[in-house]
Every structure is written in structure tokens, then in C-alpha cells.
Scaffold this motif. Structure first.
Motif, PDB file in Angstrom:
ATOM      1  N   PHE A  41      10.997   6.464  -6.833  1.00  8.22           N
ATOM      2  CA  PHE A  41      12.273   5.972  -6.326  1.00  8.22           C
ATOM      3  C   PHE A  41      13.064   7.084  -5.644  1.00  8.22           C
ATOM      4  O   PHE A  41      12.842   8.267  -5.909  1.00  8.22           O
ATOM      5  CB  PHE A  41      13.100   5.384  -7.474  1.00  8.22           C
ATOM      6  N   SER A  42      13.987   6.673  -4.792  1.00  2.72           N
ATOM      7  CA  SER A  42      14.842   7.639  -4.094  1.00  2.72           C
ATOM      8  C   SER A  42      16.158   7.811  -4.846  1.00  2.72           C
ATOM      9  O   SER A  42      17.229   7.799  -4.263  1.00  2.72           O
ATOM     10  CB  SER A  42      15.096   7.177  -2.658  1.00  2.72           C
ATOM     11  N   MET A  43      16.052   7.922  -6.154  1.00  7.80           N
ATOM     12  CA  MET A  43      17.233   8.162  -6.983  1.00  7.80           C
ATOM     13  C   MET A  43      16.833   9.137  -8.083  1.00  7.80           C
ATOM     14  O   MET A  43      15.643   9.358  -8.323  1.00  7.80           O
ATOM     15  CB  MET A  43      17.775   6.860  -7.569  1.00  7.80           C
ATOM     16  N   GLY A  44      17.798   9.673  -8.725  1.00 11.11           N
ATOM     17  CA  GLY A  44      17.544  10.685  -9.730  1.00 11.11           C
ATOM     18  C   GLY A  44      17.051  10.134 -11.056  1.00 11.11           C
ATOM     19  O   GLY A  44      17.053   8.925 -11.310  1.00 11.11           O
ATOM     20  N   ARG A  45      16.661  11.055 -11.895  1.00 10.60           N
ATOM     21  CA  ARG A  45      16.143  10.739 -13.225  1.00 10.60           C
ATOM     22  C   ARG A  45      17.156   9.965 -14.067  1.00 10.60           C
ATOM     23  O   ARG A  45      16.808   9.045 -14.796  1.00 10.60           O
ATOM     24  CB  ARG A  45      15.746  12.059 -13.898  1.00 10.60           C
ATOM     25  N   THR A  46      18.440  10.345 -13.958  1.00 12.22           N
ATOM     26  CA  THR A  46      19.479   9.686 -14.741  1.00 12.22           C
ATOM     27  C   THR A  46      19.595   8.211 -14.371  1.00 12.22           C
ATOM     28  O   THR A  46      19.707   7.350 -15.249  1.00 12.22           O
ATOM     29  CB  THR A  46      20.839  10.391 -14.541  1.00 12.22           C
ATOM     30  N   ALA A  47      19.549   7.908 -13.086  1.00 13.96           N
ATOM     31  CA  ALA A  47      19.656   6.510 -12.641  1.00 13.96           C
ATOM     32  C   ALA A  47      18.453   5.704 -13.120  1.00 13.96           C
ATOM     33  O   ALA A  47      18.606   4.576 -13.602  1.00 13.96           O
ATOM     34  CB  ALA A  47      19.765   6.449 -11.124  1.00 13.96           C
ATOM     35  N   VAL A  48      17.257   6.281 -13.000  1.00 16.13           N
ATOM     36  CA  VAL A  48      16.053   5.587 -13.473  1.00 16.13           C
ATOM     37  C   VAL A  48      16.148   5.372 -14.982  1.00 16.13           C
ATOM     38  O   VAL A  48      15.833   4.292 -15.490  1.00 16.13           O
ATOM     39  CB  VAL A  48      14.771   6.365 -13.093  1.00 16.13           C
ATOM     40  N   SER A  49      16.609   6.374 -15.698  1.00 18.02           N
ATOM     41  CA  SER A  49      16.765   6.263 -17.156  1.00 18.02           C
ATOM     42  C   SER A  49      17.731   5.151 -17.537  1.00 18.02           C
ATOM     43  O   SER A  49      17.506   4.433 -18.515  1.00 18.02           O
ATOM     44  CB  SER A  49      17.249   7.585 -17.749  1.00 18.02           C
ATOM     45  N   LYS A  50      18.808   5.005 -16.773  1.00 14.12           N
ATOM     46  CA  LYS A  50      19.771   3.933 -17.059  1.00 14.12           C
ATOM     47  C   LYS A  50      19.130   2.564 -16.885  1.00 14.12           C
ATOM     48  O   LYS A  50      19.347   1.659 -17.693  1.00 14.12           O
ATOM     49  CB  LYS A  50      21.006   4.072 -16.164  1.00 14.12           C
ATOM     50  N   HIS A  51      18.330   2.404 -15.844  1.00 13.33           N
ATOM     51  CA  HIS A  51      17.629   1.132 -15.642  1.00 13.33           C
ATOM     52  C   HIS A  51      16.626   0.881 -16.767  1.00 13.33           C
ATOM     53  O   HIS A  51      16.488  -0.248 -17.249  1.00 13.33           O
ATOM     54  CB  HIS A  51      16.924   1.111 -14.292  1.00 13.33           C
ATOM     55  N   LEU A  52      15.938   1.917 -17.189  1.00  7.85           N
ATOM     56  CA  LEU A  52      14.983   1.777 -18.291  1.00  7.85           C
ATOM     57  C   LEU A  52      15.704   1.437 -19.599  1.00  7.85           C
ATOM     58  O   LEU A  52      15.173   0.690 -20.422  1.00  7.85           O
ATOM     59  CB  LEU A  52      14.149   3.046 -18.446  1.00  7.85           C
ATOM     60  N   THR A  53      16.900   1.953 -19.780  1.00  6.24           N
ATOM     61  CA  THR A  53      17.684   1.625 -20.976  1.00  6.24           C
ATOM     62  C   THR A  53      18.005   0.141 -21.007  1.00  6.24           C
ATOM     63  O   THR A  53      17.907  -0.506 -22.060  1.00  6.24           O
ATOM     64  CB  THR A  53      18.973   2.477 -21.026  1.00  6.24           C
ATOM     65  N   VAL A  54      18.362  -0.422 -19.865  1.00  7.99           N
ATOM     66  CA  VAL A  54      18.630  -1.869 -19.790  1.00  7.99           C
ATOM     67  C   VAL A  54      17.375  -2.629 -20.202  1.00  7.99           C
ATOM     68  O   VAL A  54      17.429  -3.588 -20.979  1.00  7.99           O
ATOM     69  CB  VAL A  54      19.084  -2.280 -18.368  1.00  7.99           C
ATOM     70  N   GLN A  55      16.232  -2.191 -19.709  1.00 11.10           N
ATOM     71  CA  GLN A  55      14.979  -2.859 -20.047  1.00 11.10           C
ATOM     72  C   GLN A  55      14.601  -2.667 -21.514  1.00 11.10           C
ATOM     73  O   GLN A  55      14.084  -3.587 -22.140  1.00 11.10           O
ATOM     74  CB  GLN A  55      13.868  -2.388 -19.123  1.00 11.10           C
ATOM     75  N   LYS A  56      14.882  -1.505 -22.049  1.00 10.01           N
ATOM     76  CA  LYS A  56      14.623  -1.282 -23.476  1.00 10.01           C
ATOM     77  C   LYS A  56      15.499  -2.195 -24.319  1.00 10.01           C
ATOM     78  O   LYS A  56      15.033  -2.786 -25.291  1.00 10.01           O
ATOM     79  CB  LYS A  56      14.884   0.190 -23.846  1.00 10.01           C
ATOM     80  N   GLU A  57      16.777  -2.347 -23.945  1.00 11.62           N
ATOM     81  CA  GLU A  57      17.695  -3.204 -24.688  1.00 11.62           C
ATOM     82  C   GLU A  57      17.284  -4.669 -24.633  1.00 11.62           C
ATOM     83  O   GLU A  57      17.607  -5.441 -25.528  1.00 11.62           O
ATOM     84  CB  GLU A  57      19.120  -3.036 -24.154  1.00 11.62           C
ATOM     85  N   ALA A  58      16.557  -5.047 -23.585  1.00 14.68           N
ATOM     86  CA  ALA A  58      16.059  -6.420 -23.458  1.00 14.68           C
ATOM     87  C   ALA A  58      14.677  -6.570 -24.091  1.00 14.68           C
ATOM     88  O   ALA A  58      14.123  -7.662 -24.099  1.00 14.68           O
ATOM     89  CB  ALA A  58      16.002  -6.819 -21.994  1.00 14.68           C
ATOM     90  N   GLY A  59      14.134  -5.485 -24.610  1.00 14.30           N
ATOM     91  CA  GLY A  59      12.823  -5.534 -25.240  1.00 14.30           C
ATOM     92  C   GLY A  59      11.662  -5.455 -24.271  1.00 14.30           C
ATOM     93  O   GLY A  59      10.507  -5.617 -24.669  1.00 14.30           O
ATOM     94  N   LEU A  60      11.929  -5.211 -22.988  1.00 12.59           N
ATOM     95  CA  LEU A  60      10.864  -5.166 -21.987  1.00 12.59           C
ATOM     96  C   LEU A  60      10.153  -3.824 -21.901  1.00 12.59           C
ATOM     97  O   LEU A  60       8.983  -3.768 -21.540  1.00 12.59           O
ATOM     98  CB  LEU A  60      11.429  -5.496 -20.597  1.00 12.59           C
ATOM     99  N   ALA A  61      10.856  -2.765 -22.193  1.00 16.29           N
ATOM    100  CA  ALA A  61      10.271  -1.427 -22.117  1.00 16.29           C
ATOM    101  C   ALA A  61      10.281  -0.798 -23.505  1.00 16.29           C
ATOM    102  O   ALA A  61      11.266  -0.900 -24.238  1.00 16.29           O
ATOM    103  CB  ALA A  61      11.032  -0.545 -21.134  1.00 16.29           C
ATOM    104  N   LEU A  62       9.181  -0.175 -23.821  1.00 17.60           N
ATOM    105  CA  LEU A  62       9.057   0.570 -25.076  1.00 17.60           C
ATOM    106  C   LEU A  62       8.820   2.030 -24.707  1.00 17.60           C
ATOM    107  O   LEU A  62       8.143   2.315 -23.713  1.00 17.60           O
ATOM    108  CB  LEU A  62       7.888   0.037 -25.902  1.00 17.60           C
TER     109      LEU A  62
END
Length: 109
Positions: A41-62
Motif C-alpha cells: 500500500f501507499s500508506m504507512g505502517r500505522t495506517a495499515v495497522s489501524k485497518h488491521l485492528t478494525v479487522q481484528k476487532e471484527a474477528g477477521l484477522a488473527l
């Protein structure tokens, strides 16, 4: 929301195109380190981490720590809720299109 200790709605987790792309990337691999996801992606690690956090909270990412690295994998089970929702509307449109076709055929007669 279904079981799985979810704190976020799965629909919220797939609402953003970036998060849908993350799901695709996770689905293509057994496990992916954060730095590999970030490089897609053309964004930083922090932005990607925030998106992954949303997915973790929804149970989609482990995630799991391996040394200093965090690796992610997909838990597709919560997507069943999306599939069920879409299936309902798929049936709805199929039935209504059939009704419309019947009406049009009756008008032609």
C-alpha cells in the motif's frame, strides 16, 4: 454480529476498499508479516495497522508475535454473516425479477 468475541461489526470491517484488499492478501497466504502487508500500500505502517485492528476487532484477522515481527492470517468465518445477508437479497432480486418477467409476458399477450 455473530459470536467469536467480536467487538466490531463485520460489515464495518469490509466497508473500506483498503480493508477488503487486506482480506484478499490475507486469503492468498497462510500468514503474512505486517511489513509485507504494508509494502502493498501507499500508506504507512500505522495506517495499515489501524485497518488491521478494525479487522481484528471484527474477528477477521488473527495475529501472533514471532520475535519482533507481527504476523497476520485470515479468519474467514465472520464473512459467513456477509454471505448470509447477500444470499437473502440475491433471493429477493431473483424472485422480484421473475415477477417482473411474468408481468411483462402477461402484458405482451
Amino acid at each position: 454480529m455473530s459470536g467469536n468475541n467480536q467487538t466490531r461489526d463485520v460489515f464495518d470491517a469490509i466497508a473500506d476498499p483498503m480493508r477488503r484488499e487486506l482480506i484478499r492478501l490475507l486469503a492468498e497466504a497462510e500468514e503474512v508479516p505486517l511489513h509485507e502487508l504494508t509494502s502493498q500500500f501507499s500508506m504507512g505502517r500505522t495506517a495499515v495497522s489501524k485497518h488491521l485492528t478494525v479487522q481484528k476487532e471484527a474477528g477477521l484477522a488473527l495475529d501472533r508475535k514471532v520475535g519482533r515481527e507481527t504476523r497476520f492470517r485470515l479468519n474467514a468465518y465472520p464473512l459467513q454473516e456477509v454471505q448470509d445477508w447477500a444470499a437473502f437479497y440475491s433471493k429477493f432480486w431473483r424472485v422480484n425479477m421473475l415477477r417482473l418477467q411474468q408481468l411483462l409476458e402477461e402484458e405482451e399477450e
